[in-house]
Motif scaffolding. Structure first.
Motif, PDB file in Angstrom:
ATOM      1  N   THR A 285       0.812  -1.214   0.000  1.00  0.00           N
ATOM      2  CA  THR A 285       0.000   0.000   0.000  1.00  0.00           C
ATOM      3  C   THR A 285       0.848   1.268   0.000  1.00  0.00           C
ATOM      4  O   THR A 285       0.371   2.324  -0.431  1.00  0.00           O
ATOM      5  N   GLU A 286       2.089   1.184   0.457  1.00  0.00           N
ATOM      6  CA  GLU A 286       2.904   2.390   0.606  1.00  0.00           C
ATOM      7  C   GLU A 286       4.313   2.232   0.032  1.00  0.00           C
ATOM      8  O   GLU A 286       5.248   2.906   0.474  1.00  0.00           O
ATOM      9  N   PHE A 287       4.482   1.378  -0.948  1.00  0.00           N
ATOM     10  CA  PHE A 287       5.823   1.046  -1.439  1.00  0.00           C
ATOM     11  C   PHE A 287       6.619   2.289  -1.845  1.00  0.00           C
ATOM     12  O   PHE A 287       7.764   2.478  -1.406  1.00  0.00           O
ATOM     13  N   THR A 288       6.045   3.137  -2.675  1.00  0.00           N
ATOM     14  CA  THR A 288       6.802   4.304  -3.150  1.00  0.00           C
ATOM     15  C   THR A 288       6.981   5.354  -2.066  1.00  0.00           C
ATOM     16  O   THR A 288       7.878   6.200  -2.165  1.00  0.00           O
ATOM     17  N   VAL A 295      15.668  -1.069  -3.144  1.00  0.00           N
ATOM     18  CA  VAL A 295      14.851  -1.789  -2.171  1.00  0.00           C
ATOM     19  C   VAL A 295      15.348  -3.227  -2.053  1.00  0.00           C
ATOM     20  O   VAL A 295      15.544  -3.916  -3.055  1.00  0.00           O
ATOM     21  N   GLY A 296      15.552  -3.671  -0.808  1.00  0.00           N
ATOM     22  CA  GLY A 296      15.980  -5.043  -0.568  1.00  0.00           C
ATOM     23  C   GLY A 296      16.466  -5.194   0.860  1.00  0.00           C
ATOM     24  O   GLY A 296      16.448  -4.245   1.650  1.00  0.00           O
ATOM     25  N   SER A 297      16.911  -6.380   1.182  1.00  0.00           N
ATOM     26  CA  SER A 297      17.461  -6.616   2.512  1.00  0.00           C
ATOM     27  C   SER A 297      18.727  -5.781   2.697  1.00  0.00           C
ATOM     28  O   SER A 297      19.358  -5.348   1.727  1.00  0.00           O
ATOM     29  N   LEU A 298      19.113  -5.563   3.951  1.00  0.00           N
ATOM     30  CA  LEU A 298      20.320  -4.774   4.212  1.00  0.00           C
ATOM     31  C   LEU A 298      21.556  -5.423   3.599  1.00  0.00           C
ATOM     32  O   LEU A 298      22.459  -4.730   3.117  1.00  0.00           O
ATOM     33  N   LYS A 311      28.382   6.016  -0.821  1.00  0.00           N
ATOM     34  CA  LYS A 311      28.753   6.106   0.586  1.00  0.00           C
ATOM     35  C   LYS A 311      27.533   6.018   1.502  1.00  0.00           C
ATOM     36  O   LYS A 311      27.642   5.585   2.648  1.00  0.00           O
ATOM     37  N   ARG A 312      26.387   6.444   0.995  1.00  0.00           N
ATOM     38  CA  ARG A 312      25.187   6.493   1.824  1.00  0.00           C
ATOM     39  C   ARG A 312      24.191   5.423   1.371  1.00  0.00           C
ATOM     40  O   ARG A 312      23.887   5.306   0.194  1.00  0.00           O
ATOM     41  N   ARG A 313      23.671   4.653   2.324  1.00  0.00           N
ATOM     42  CA  ARG A 313      22.681   3.613   2.015  1.00  0.00           C
ATOM     43  C   ARG A 313      21.290   4.230   2.115  1.00  0.00           C
ATOM     44  O   ARG A 313      20.658   4.194   3.165  1.00  0.00           O
ATOM     45  N   ASN A 318      14.143   1.815   6.401  1.00  0.00           N
ATOM     46  CA  ASN A 318      12.894   1.167   5.996  1.00  0.00           C
ATOM     47  C   ASN A 318      13.129  -0.209   5.393  1.00  0.00           C
ATOM     48  O   ASN A 318      12.293  -1.105   5.552  1.00  0.00           O
ATOM     49  N   CYS A 319      14.257  -0.396   4.717  1.00  0.00           N
ATOM     50  CA  CYS A 319      14.588  -1.728   4.202  1.00  0.00           C
ATOM     51  C   CYS A 319      14.716  -2.710   5.369  1.00  0.00           C
ATOM     52  O   CYS A 319      14.217  -3.830   5.310  1.00  0.00           O
ATOM     53  N   HIS A 320      15.375  -2.265   6.417  1.00  0.00           N
ATOM     54  CA  HIS A 320      15.555  -3.123   7.583  1.00  0.00           C
ATOM     55  C   HIS A 320      14.219  -3.368   8.291  1.00  0.00           C
ATOM     56  O   HIS A 320      13.883  -4.500   8.657  1.00  0.00           O
TER      57      HIS A 320
END
Length: 326
Positions: A285-288, A295-298, A311-313, A318-320
């Motif tokens: 419902t709120e992906f974007t 987008v994915g696992s850490l 340098k910046r993730r 929110n991914c975590h």
């Protein structure tokens, strides 16, 4: 300053990307303009036909799409192996389906004899075409430019029709891919313009459901091929029936605007992805809103950022929270 595409696209990490194009003018791309009363609904067919046409030309598969009133969503999968397997003649033939090409490439396509210097020039041209036919930016250009020209002619105006750049984000693992696909497929239901997935016009989910009724899958969409196994064909590594059931039940919860539960029949995918139901509903419902970047696992995000020397993730929190919190 916008991020260069080369700092976003990393086929080494993932072939899957979510792309969004928005209409820049107040006038609608499709649907009915409530201000003027004019209907642009017929333009949805323009966009859908072009998307499906391009899927037959580019080495880019369509996982999901939706054509909304003033924007479009696509989930794309780049197939580098396919484009590298095409012969030079295949590459030129495909390119000429969309663009004029060069005088030399036209001679080559007609089977005419070429001079040595022309062959040298053609070699570089074909390499360029081969690269472009697996390039998301060229795919979106081939999609958006003809639609803009056609709409401008109809509106009797000139100037930009789309925003300057389409937005794209890398989908780094199968959880991100499937959540984004469901988010895209459920767009009309969230917007209250469709009651069910099968009544959601100009969407990939409607096309998949219609084909499923006769025991098939659409040839112009990336197929669901079941769980991973030896000699598995190219496709999404889930069962189609499981995905359709999951999207249908998710849509019912969204449409009814009240708490609901995913049934045991539809749960296998979520168990495999290790995504709790609450997280799944938030993602679809709120992906974007949750994710502005990759987008994915850490773990996948770390590898992606390392390969692109970032340098910046972006969006790591929110991914975590939504993909690593199970």
């Amino acid at each position: 300053m916008p991020t260069p595409r080369k700092a976003i696209i990393s086929i080494e990490d993932t072939p899957y990307y979510h792309c969004v194009s928005r209409c820049v003018r107040r006038a609608y791309l499709c649907g009915k303009d409530s201000y003027t009363g004019q209907s642009y609904e017929h333009r949805r067919a323009w966009v859908e036909e072009r998307i499906l046409e391009l899927s037959e030309v580019f080495a880019i598969d369509i996982c999901a799409y939706v054509v909304m009133s003033n924007h479009i969503h696509l989930v794309l999968c780049v197939d580098i192996y396919e484009v590298n397997g095409w012969s030079d003649r295949d590459v030129v033939k495909r390119w000429h389906q969309l663009f004029k090409g060069t005088e030399i490439s036209q001679k080559f396509a007609k089977g005419l004899a070429l001079e040595d210097f022309e062959m040298t020039s053609l070699s570089g041209t074909i390499a360029k075409y081969r690269s472009r036919l697996s390039d998301i930016s060229w795919f979106m250009r081939a999609l958006n430019e003809p639609i803009a020209r056609k709409a401008n002619r109809e509106d009797k105006c000139s100037g930009r029709f789309w925003e300057g750049r389409f937005k794209s984000q890398a989908l780094l693992d199968e959880a991100a891919v499937l959540a984004c696909m469901a988010y895209v497929d459920l767009n009309p239901m969230r917007a209250k313009i469709a009651e069910t997935p099968e009544s959601s016009d100009f969407t990939s989910i409607q096309r998949r459901i219609k084909a499923a009724f006769v025991g098939k899958q659409p040839s112009n969409l990336l197929a669901f091929v079941g769980n991973e196994r030896l000699d598995i064909p190219k496709g999404l590594l889930f069962h189609l029936d499981d995905y359709l059931q999951l999207v249908d039940e998710t849509g019912r919860i969204i449409r009814n605007d009240k708490r609901g539960a995913i049934s045991d029949v539809a749960m296998p995918i979520l168990h495999r992805l290790n995504i709790p139901q609450e997280n799944w509903l938030k993602l679809t419902t709120e992906f974007t809103g949750l994710f502005k970047g990759p987008v994915g696992s850490l773990q996948e995000l770390d590898v992606y950022c390392e390969h692109l020397a970032r340098k910046r993730r972006q969006g790591a929190g929110n991914c975590h929270r939504w993909l690593d919190s199970a």
